[in-house]
Design a protein around this motif. Structure first.
Motif, PDB file in Angstrom:
ATOM      1  N   LEU A  34      40.373  30.834  27.078  1.00  0.00           N
ATOM      2  CA  LEU A  34      41.479  31.683  27.511  1.00  0.00           C
ATOM      3  C   LEU A  34      41.206  32.196  28.921  1.00  0.00           C
ATOM      4  N   PRO A  35      42.237  32.339  29.737  1.00  0.00           N
ATOM      5  CA  PRO A  35      42.018  32.892  31.085  1.00  0.00           C
ATOM      6  C   PRO A  35      41.387  34.282  31.053  1.00  0.00           C
ATOM      7  N   TYR A  36      41.616  35.038  29.966  1.00  0.00           N
ATOM      8  CA  TYR A  36      41.018  36.365  29.847  1.00  0.00           C
ATOM      9  C   TYR A  36      39.507  36.291  29.998  1.00  0.00           C
ATOM     10  N   TRP A  37      38.861  35.325  29.337  1.00  0.00           N
ATOM     11  CA  TRP A  37      37.404  35.227  29.396  1.00  0.00           C
ATOM     12  C   TRP A  37      36.944  34.823  30.789  1.00  0.00           C
ATOM     13  N   ARG A  39      37.218  37.903  32.910  1.00  0.00           N
ATOM     14  CA  ARG A  39      36.181  38.863  32.520  1.00  0.00           C
ATOM     15  C   ARG A  39      34.817  38.432  33.050  1.00  0.00           C
ATOM     16  N   ARG A  40      34.533  37.148  32.952  1.00  0.00           N
ATOM     17  CA  ARG A  40      33.253  36.651  33.453  1.00  0.00           C
ATOM     18  C   ARG A  40      33.157  36.844  34.959  1.00  0.00           C
ATOM     19  N   GLU A  41      34.247  36.563  35.669  1.00  0.00           N
ATOM     20  CA  GLU A  41      34.254  36.726  37.126  1.00  0.00           C
ATOM     21  C   GLU A  41      34.098  38.198  37.505  1.00  0.00           C
ATOM     22  N   ARG A  42      34.773  39.087  36.789  1.00  0.00           N
ATOM     23  CA  ARG A  42      34.681  40.520  37.069  1.00  0.00           C
ATOM     24  C   ARG A  42      33.256  41.023  36.833  1.00  0.00           C
ATOM     25  N   ARG A  43      32.635  40.574  35.739  1.00  0.00           N
ATOM     26  CA  ARG A  43      31.261  41.009  35.458  1.00  0.00           C
ATOM     27  C   ARG A  43      30.285  40.467  36.492  1.00  0.00           C
ATOM     28  N   ARG A  44      30.525  39.250  36.960  1.00  0.00           N
ATOM     29  CA  ARG A  44      29.659  38.690  38.000  1.00  0.00           C
ATOM     30  C   ARG A  44      29.752  39.520  39.282  1.00  0.00           C
ATOM     31  N   LYS A  45      30.983  39.905  39.652  1.00  0.00           N
ATOM     32  CA  LYS A  45      31.167  40.723  40.851  1.00  0.00           C
ATOM     33  C   LYS A  45      30.513  42.094  40.686  1.00  0.00           C
ATOM     34  N   GLU A  46      30.622  42.669  39.492  1.00  0.00           N
ATOM     35  CA  GLU A  46      29.990  43.970  39.247  1.00  0.00           C
ATOM     36  C   GLU A  46      28.468  43.857  39.361  1.00  0.00           C
ATOM     37  N   ARG A  47      27.893  42.778  38.821  1.00  0.00           N
ATOM     38  CA  ARG A  47      26.449  42.583  38.927  1.00  0.00           C
ATOM     39  C   ARG A  47      26.020  42.419  40.383  1.00  0.00           C
ATOM     40  N   GLU A  48      26.791  41.636  41.134  1.00  0.00           N
ATOM     41  CA  GLU A  48      26.454  41.445  42.549  1.00  0.00           C
ATOM     42  C   GLU A  48      26.547  42.752  43.309  1.00  0.00           C
ATOM     43  N   ALA A  49      27.556  43.547  43.014  1.00  0.00           N
ATOM     44  CA  ALA A  49      27.713  44.834  43.683  1.00  0.00           C
ATOM     45  C   ALA A  49      26.543  45.760  43.344  1.00  0.00           C
ATOM     46  N   ALA A  50      26.118  45.750  42.082  1.00  0.00           N
ATOM     47  CA  ALA A  50      24.999  46.593  41.682  1.00  0.00           C
ATOM     48  C   ALA A  50      23.712  46.128  42.361  1.00  0.00           C
ATOM     49  N   LEU A  51      23.551  44.830  42.498  1.00  0.00           N
ATOM     50  CA  LEU A  51      22.346  44.327  43.149  1.00  0.00           C
ATOM     51  C   LEU A  51      22.324  44.687  44.634  1.00  0.00           C
ATOM     52  N   THR A  52      23.451  44.556  45.303  1.00  0.00           N
ATOM     53  CA  THR A  52      23.496  44.880  46.730  1.00  0.00           C
ATOM     54  C   THR A  52      23.338  46.389  46.935  1.00  0.00           C
TER      55      THR A  52
END
Length: 60
Positions: free
Chosen positions: A35-38, A41-54
């Motif tokens: 589903l596009p939802y997943w 969601r995966r893309e949003r979580r990846r961006k959040e992880r990258e933001a937290a790392l930076t």
């Protein structure tokens, strides 16, 4: 015993239900898992992880 047992009929019904379930599991699995939802969601979580790392790297 008030009724007769029908083991062959029960076996055929059981096998028929299993055949239907097995033949429909692939499209259901594909529908649920892709589903596009997943994907969003995966893309949003990846961006959040990258933001937290930076953010962690900037404060260090």
């Amino acid at each position: 015993m008030p009724h007769r047992t029908r083991p062959m009929t029960a076996l055929l019904v059981f096998m028929g239900v299993n055949v239907v379930l097995v033949s429909t599991i692939t499209p259901v699995y594909d529908f649920v898992c892709f589903l596009p939802y997943w994907e969003r969601r995966r893309e949003r979580r990846r961006k959040e992880r990258e933001a937290a790392l930076t953010k962690g790297a900037e404060s260090a």
